[in-house]
Design a protein around this motif. Structure first.
Motif, PDB file in Angstrom:
ATOM      1  N   MET B   1       0.848  -1.197   0.000  1.00  0.00           N
ATOM      2  CA  MET B   1       0.000   0.000   0.000  1.00  0.00           C
ATOM      3  C   MET B   1       0.885   1.250   0.000  1.00  0.00           C
ATOM      4  N   ALA B   2       0.676   2.085  -1.051  1.00  0.00           N
ATOM      5  CA  ALA B   2       1.495   3.289  -1.174  1.00  0.00           C
ATOM      6  C   ALA B   2       1.071   4.312  -0.138  1.00  0.00           C
ATOM      7  N   LYS B   3       2.020   5.093   0.360  1.00  0.00           N
ATOM      8  CA  LYS B   3       1.685   6.109   1.364  1.00  0.00           C
ATOM      9  C   LYS B   3       2.102   7.498   0.863  1.00  0.00           C
ATOM     10  N   TYR B   4       1.157   8.394   0.889  1.00  0.00           N
ATOM     11  CA  TYR B   4       1.421   9.766   0.425  1.00  0.00           C
ATOM     12  C   TYR B   4       1.172  10.768   1.547  1.00  0.00           C
ATOM     13  N   ASP B   5       1.743  11.959   1.371  1.00  0.00           N
ATOM     14  CA  ASP B   5       1.389  13.046   2.287  1.00  0.00           C
ATOM     15  C   ASP B   5      -0.028  13.527   1.970  1.00  0.00           C
ATOM     16  N   VAL B   6      -0.260  13.758   0.657  1.00  0.00           N
ATOM     17  CA  VAL B   6      -1.565  14.280   0.251  1.00  0.00           C
ATOM     18  C   VAL B   6      -2.111  13.468  -0.927  1.00  0.00           C
ATOM     19  N   ALA B   7      -3.362  13.032  -0.830  1.00  0.00           N
ATOM     20  CA  ALA B   7      -4.038  12.374  -1.959  1.00  0.00           C
ATOM     21  C   ALA B   7      -5.253  13.212  -2.333  1.00  0.00           C
ATOM     22  N   ILE B   8      -5.366  13.517  -3.633  1.00  0.00           N
ATOM     23  CA  ILE B   8      -6.404  14.430  -4.096  1.00  0.00           C
ATOM     24  C   ILE B   8      -7.313  13.712  -5.088  1.00  0.00           C
ATOM     25  N   ALA B   9      -8.622  13.785  -4.870  1.00  0.00           N
ATOM     26  CA  ALA B   9      -9.569  13.218  -5.837  1.00  0.00           C
ATOM     27  C   ALA B   9      -9.981  14.317  -6.788  1.00  0.00           C
ATOM     28  N   GLY B  10      -9.693  14.141  -8.084  1.00  0.00           N
ATOM     29  CA  GLY B  10     -10.107  15.116  -9.088  1.00  0.00           C
ATOM     30  C   GLY B  10      -8.948  15.951  -9.595  1.00  0.00           C
ATOM     31  N   ALA B  11      -8.859  16.082 -10.926  1.00  0.00           N
ATOM     32  CA  ALA B  11      -7.835  16.937 -11.538  1.00  0.00           C
ATOM     33  C   ALA B  11      -8.500  18.007 -12.389  1.00  0.00           C
ATOM     34  N   GLY B  12      -9.540  18.632 -11.825  1.00  0.00           N
ATOM     35  CA  GLY B  12     -10.076  19.868 -12.411  1.00  0.00           C
ATOM     36  C   GLY B  12      -9.161  20.999 -11.973  1.00  0.00           C
ATOM     37  N   PRO B  13      -9.558  22.243 -12.188  1.00  0.00           N
ATOM     38  CA  PRO B  13      -8.701  23.367 -11.793  1.00  0.00           C
ATOM     39  C   PRO B  13      -8.324  23.326 -10.309  1.00  0.00           C
ATOM     40  N   GLY B  14      -9.291  22.984  -9.452  1.00  0.00           N
ATOM     41  CA  GLY B  14      -9.029  22.962  -8.014  1.00  0.00           C
ATOM     42  C   GLY B  14      -8.008  21.901  -7.649  1.00  0.00           C
ATOM     43  N   GLY B  15      -8.244  20.664  -8.110  1.00  0.00           N
ATOM     44  CA  GLY B  15      -7.352  19.555  -7.777  1.00  0.00           C
ATOM     45  C   GLY B  15      -5.943  19.799  -8.280  1.00  0.00           C
ATOM     46  N   SER B  16      -5.834  20.296  -9.515  1.00  0.00           N
ATOM     47  CA  SER B  16      -4.504  20.529 -10.081  1.00  0.00           C
ATOM     48  C   SER B  16      -3.783  21.650  -9.345  1.00  0.00           C
ATOM     49  N   TYR B  17      -4.510  22.707  -8.999  1.00  0.00           N
ATOM     50  CA  TYR B  17      -3.829  23.801  -8.305  1.00  0.00           C
ATOM     51  C   TYR B  17      -3.412  23.374  -6.904  1.00  0.00           C
ATOM     52  N   ALA B  18      -4.232  22.543  -6.257  1.00  0.00           N
ATOM     53  CA  ALA B  18      -3.865  22.017  -4.942  1.00  0.00           C
ATOM     54  C   ALA B  18      -2.629  21.127  -5.076  1.00  0.00           C
ATOM     55  N   ALA B  19      -2.613  20.278  -6.104  1.00  0.00           N
ATOM     56  CA  ALA B  19      -1.479  19.363  -6.305  1.00  0.00           C
ATOM     57  C   ALA B  19      -0.206  20.151  -6.587  1.00  0.00           C
ATOM     58  N   LYS B  20      -0.313  21.190  -7.392  1.00  0.00           N
ATOM     59  CA  LYS B  20       0.843  22.036  -7.706  1.00  0.00           C
ATOM     60  C   LYS B  20       1.386  22.666  -6.424  1.00  0.00           C
ATOM     61  N   THR B  21       0.481  23.274  -5.640  1.00  0.00           N
ATOM     62  CA  THR B  21       0.920  23.949  -4.417  1.00  0.00           C
ATOM     63  C   THR B  21       1.538  22.951  -3.435  1.00  0.00           C
ATOM     64  N   ALA B  22       0.880  21.800  -3.263  1.00  0.00           N
ATOM     65  CA  ALA B  22       1.378  20.809  -2.307  1.00  0.00           C
ATOM     66  C   ALA B  22       2.770  20.325  -2.724  1.00  0.00           C
ATOM     67  N   ALA B  23       2.939  20.035  -4.025  1.00  0.00           N
ATOM     68  CA  ALA B  23       4.237  19.541  -4.498  1.00  0.00           C
ATOM     69  C   ALA B  23       5.307  20.616  -4.316  1.00  0.00           C
TER      70      ALA B  23
END
Ligand SMILES: Cc1cc2nc3c(=O)[nH]c(=O)nc-3n(C[C@H](O)[C@H](O)[C@H](O)COP(=O)(O)OP(=O)(O)OC[C@H]3O[C@@H](n4cnc5c(N)ncnc54)[C@H](O)[C@@H]3O)c2cc1C
Ligand code: SF4
Ligand code: SF4
Lengths: 104, 477
Positions: B1-23
């Protein structure tokens, strides 16, 4: 789709599915679960579904889901949103299947 | 089982911007998208407002280079009556002073927005997230959340995979599985959500430039308001309604606009051909719902963030994505992903500029539901706008139905007859927003009124009592 029949006034004559695209050959899974016993026959799902996948057969007091829903559903989730009786569960088709919106 | 700091459901504008900021903040981040290609399931206007140049200018510089981009400087309102006649056209305008409120690299931007297809915008944002180091998984539907002692601890996919993460972000849009499965809310109430059918038209690009240019159009009338968002070589026509007052088949709502002769004429002028039909839900409510619980935050449409006045939501999704990722980084660094830290997310989005969007949410929604979405009111409003236009210089000069003063009086009479009916509306839905007028503008108004009263009074009456009464009326000290 015949390109000569795409003027605004032609829309009155055509089926929505002529203007929707989908991934071919991918299995969408069973993404709508309908529990008929919970239905109170209010008809809201019938009104809100843009591709007429819900119907209210005459004399029956329960909604009916079309068997073709996997091939026709537009994935708006409106039927789920209007059903106060929790008779409709909707979860989107499997990843990579279902409709494609080309010009969103 | 992979372990992440943050897992995001959805790659619309919100999900992608959250993923960008988190990374960018150094978090091990994964985001899931149910479509094969990012953006492939999404439809919206999609107009981006002028403030994008203030808040996300580096993204706008990239958006300008995308294929479907159209620069937008104004919005044209086509006012149509119940018999489908075009009554008048009104428009926002571009003045130098207004345009300079947002300056970017020496160019005034406060009157320049953008239209961009989601099939262009969404991949751009997702690519930025991937470049920052986030991991994107497409063709993957999130079906459930993992929970431990009531705390959300990860996501479950349609392939049965379990993705463990310290923080989960629900960026999965209006029909959010994360919101529902984590128990933050059930489905939206019907008065909180709208359904929007939309038709996409392909056009001749040159003609679209010549006939429409840098503008969005809106068709207003007793059928409600329908937006026409113009892209480089096509446009969207869409309109919606709240589900609690839904009365027609969705496609029948759009047909009301398709049969307007002026709309069909415009279609001929730009060589428009229908190419796609789309339908989507959009949360449209006074203020966002509950936005977090133990281990999980909701952003964008999943949290009900779109603007309560006009349903704009991409900007809101990006802002909430940024705030949620920043809060996640804090929670992880202090080892506390529970509500104690995550409540900071709500504190963040309540701040300006985003928080200001909801300060008049109640009034905005009431205004909208009782105007554009009320066919009876719109009939009166259309008459009023038409008559008002007649009084506008230079219209009276071109009414040759009678001598000029008589025809002017006819139009004035119509406006005066309509006013009482509309003033009731203004009293109920517009006046409550007067608290939004800034103190500086109140000062200006107070000085103007008291000045003109004092000028008419005999010289021995001092100015101050007049001034003090007027100021009090305007809520000034
Ligand atoms: C018709 C219409 C017109 C609009 N016009 C405008 C406009 O002109 N300007 C504007 O700013 N806003 C507009 N909006 C609002 C705007 O589109 C949304 O507010 C915005 O897209 C919200 O972004 P989001 O990232 O929160 O959600 P979405 O954009 O909905 O993205 C959610 C993503 O998650 C994916 N997803 C959903 N569920 C799952 C799951 N279970 N597993 C994996 N992936 C999943 C979806 O495929 C999608 O890619 C409009 C909306 C609509 C419906
Ligand atoms: S909305 Fe629900 S309760 Fe009403 S008819 Fe449809 S399934 Fe039955
Ligand atoms: S999701 Fe939309 S299109 Fe599909 S069945 Fe429900 S209402 Fe009809």
């Amino acid at each position: 789709m015949d390109n000569q029949i795409t003027k605004p006034e032609d829309f009155f004559k055509f089926k929505i599915k002529d203007f929707a695209f989908r991934v071919e050959g991918a299995d969408p899974g069973d993404f709508i679960t309908y529990t008929e016993s919970k239905c109170n026959g209010c008809g809201e799902c019938v009104l809100v579904c843009t591709v007429n996948l819900w119907s209210m057969p005459k004399d029956a007091k329960k909604a009916k889901l079309s068997s073709k829903y996997k091939d026709v559903c537009m994935e708006c989730a409106a039927c789920y949103a209007v059903c106060d009786k929790d008779a409709i569960d909707f979860r989107y088709p499997n990843g990579g299947a279902g409709i494609i919106i080309k010009h969103g | 089982m992979a372990k992440y700091d943050v897992a995001i459901a959805g790659a619309g504008p919100g999900g992608s911007y959250a993923a960008k900021t988190a990374a960018e903040l150094g978090l091990k981040t994964v985001f899931f998208e149910r479509s094969r290609k990012v953006g492939e399931k999404n439809a919206s206007g999609c107009g981006l407002g002028q403030r994008w140049w203030r808040d996300f200018p580096e993204i706008m510089e990239k958006v300008e280079k995308l294929p479907s981009y159209r620069d937008i400087h104004s919005c044209i309102f086509k006012i149509v009556d119940e018999d489908d006649n075009l009554v008048t056209t009104i428009s926002t305008t571009k003045t130098k002073k207004d345009a300079e409120r947002i300056m970017y690299k020496g160019i005034p931007r406060a009157m320049s927005g953008t239209s961009i297809y989601r099939c262009d915008l969404d991949p751009l944002l997702a690519d930025l997230a991937c470049e920052a180091g986030a991991e994107l998984r497409t063709s993957t539907l999130v079906t459930d959340v993992m929970k431990e002692n009531g705390r959300v601890t990860g996501l479950v996919t349609d392939k049965g995979e379990k993705i463990e993460a310290d923080i989960v972000i629900g960026a999965d849009g209006a029909h959010s599985i994360v919101a529902i499965k984590s128990g933050i809310r059930k489905r939206w109430r019907k008065d909180q959500i709208t359904l929007i059918p939309q038709i996409d038209f392909k056009c001749n690009e040159q003609r679209l430039d010549d006939v429409i240019g840098p503008a969005e159009w809106v068709w207003f009338g007793p059928f409600c308001g329908a937006y026409q968002v113009n892209f480089r070589d096509g446009f969207h026509l869409g309109l919606g309604q709240w589900l609690d007052i839904w009365a027609l088949k969705p496609a029948d709502m759009i047909k009301r606009v398709l049969k307007i002769p002026a709309f069909q004429a415009m279609c001929r002028a730009v060589d428009a051909e229908m190419r796609e039909y789309q339908i989507h839900m959009l949360p449209w409510m006074e203020k966002p719902g509950k936005s977090y619980a133990d281990g999980v935050m909701l952003i964008g449409d999943a949290g009900g963030f779109p603007c309560p006045l006009e349903g704009e939501g991409v900007w809101h999704a990006c802002f909430t994505g940024k705030y949620a990722a920043e809060t996640a980084a804090e929670a992880i660094s202090n080892g506390d992903p529970t509500t104690r830290t995550l409540q900071k997310y709500e504190a963040k989005w309540r701040q300006p500029p985003l928080g200001l969007e909801y300060e008049y949410g109640k009034e905005f929604v009431a205004l909208w539901k009782n105007s554009a979405f009320n066919p009876e009111f719109m009939k009166k409003m259309v008459q009023f706008l038409g008559e008002l236009q007649w009084l506008n210089f230079p219209s009276p000069i071109f009414d040759w139905s009678d001598d000029h003063m008589s025809s002017f009086n006819d139009h004035l009479g119509h406006v005066l007859d309509l006013l009482p009916e509309l003033s009731e509306f203004a009293e109920k839905y517009v006046i409550p927003m007067k608290r939004g007028i800034s103190d500086t503008n109140r000062e200006k108004i107070a000085n103007m009124i008291s000045g003109s009263i004092s000028a008419k009074l005999p010289g021995f009456i001092p100015d101050w009592p007049v001034k003090s009464i007027v100021r009090k009326k305007l809520g000034l000290k």
